[in-house]
Design an enzyme around this catalytic site. Structure first.
Site, PDB file in Angstrom:
ATOM      1  N   ALA A 160       0.844  -1.192   0.000  1.00 17.54           N
ATOM      2  CA  ALA A 160       0.000   0.000   0.000  1.00 17.54           C
ATOM      3  C   ALA A 160       0.876   1.238   0.000  1.00 17.54           C
ATOM      4  O   ALA A 160       2.022   1.205   0.456  1.00 17.54           O
ATOM      5  CB  ALA A 160      -0.898   0.002   1.233  1.00 17.54           C
ATOM      6  N   ASP A 161       0.311   2.309  -0.515  1.00 18.49           N
ATOM      7  CA  ASP A 161       0.958   3.611  -0.379  1.00 18.49           C
ATOM      8  C   ASP A 161      -0.122   4.636  -0.080  1.00 18.49           C
ATOM      9  O   ASP A 161      -1.178   4.638  -0.710  1.00 18.49           O
ATOM     10  CB  ASP A 161       1.732   4.010  -1.629  1.00 18.49           C
ATOM     11  N   THR A 162       0.159   5.478   0.889  1.00 23.48           N
ATOM     12  CA  THR A 162      -0.809   6.467   1.355  1.00 23.48           C
ATOM     13  C   THR A 162      -0.206   7.859   1.266  1.00 23.48           C
ATOM     14  O   THR A 162       0.958   8.057   1.621  1.00 23.48           O
ATOM     15  CB  THR A 162      -1.208   6.178   2.821  1.00 23.48           C
ATOM     16  N   SER A 169      -3.533   3.612  -2.123  1.00 21.97           N
ATOM     17  CA  SER A 169      -3.645   2.624  -3.196  1.00 21.97           C
ATOM     18  C   SER A 169      -3.073   1.312  -2.696  1.00 21.97           C
ATOM     19  O   SER A 169      -2.021   1.286  -2.057  1.00 21.97           O
ATOM     20  CB  SER A 169      -2.900   3.078  -4.452  1.00 21.97           C
TER      21      SER A 169
END
Length: 196
Positions: free
Chosen positions: A71-73, A108
């Site tokens: 994930a990347d936030t 995402s």
């Protein structure tokens, strides 16, 4: 349920969120240099690309048969992306900018196993109170803001500065569970199966 799940993250928060759903997994740091990807103006494309590269980096460590979750936030305010602050002063400036406003938190997710890839994004709207200027540095120092995109963390002191949340609170923590479960189902896995 025989597939090995790998959370491609060194985030203690993401790990704790996933552990709450009792699904067995291991954590593997991707060691992908996030600074190698330049933000081009689309936060969804940016976070998807980062999450995909993290998953690919984990896969290259010998986990291609495993189901990798990455994930990347980011925090987005008026078209600007706020990643993790580079210094205490930078974190204070981020909070000063976000004070009294609403911003988006975009995460995402990428799930990867062998050649199969599934991805999705989640957006949560967060509104801040007008943070008293004299408390900005105190907040940053008290709650390890350098490890958090936007310079804040919902579960560590977030109640002091967050006025309202619209959407998934897990998204602010970097792992939107409903979206994750929808992606897991594409690999014939459901978090519900581990709660019984």
């Amino acid at each position: 349920m025989g597939t090995q799940l790998v959370l491609g993250s060194s985030s203690k928060i993401r790990k704790a969120v996933l552990e709450a759903f009792r699904i067995p997994f291991i954590c593997v740091s991707s060691d992908f240099d996030e600074r190698s990807i330049t933000y081009s103006g689309d936060p969804f494309e940016y976070t998807r690309e980062l999450a995909w590269n993290k998953a690919n980096a984990v896969r290259s460590q010998g986990f291609s048969d495993s189901l990798i979750i990455t994930a990347d936030t980011v925090v987005v305010y008026e078209g600007e992306v706020f990643n993790k602050p580079e210094s205490e002063e930078h974190a204070v400036e981020m909070l000063r900018t976000l004070s009294g406003t609403s911003h988006s938190v975009i995460t995402s997710l990428v799930l990867m196993q062998n050649e199969k890839v599934a991805s999705a994004s989640e957006t949560t709207q967060v509104s801040f109170i007008d943070i008293p200027p004299q408390h900005l540095k105190t907040y940053v120092q008290a709650f390890s803001s350098l490890k958090r995109c936007g310079g804040y963390c919902v579960q560590d002191g977030g109640g002091l500065i967050i006025k309202q949340i619209e959407g998934c609170v897990y998204n602010i923590q970097g792992l939107p569970i409903k979206t994750l479960n929808q992606l897991l189902m594409e690999f014939n896995i459901s978090l519900w199966d581990y709660l019984a």
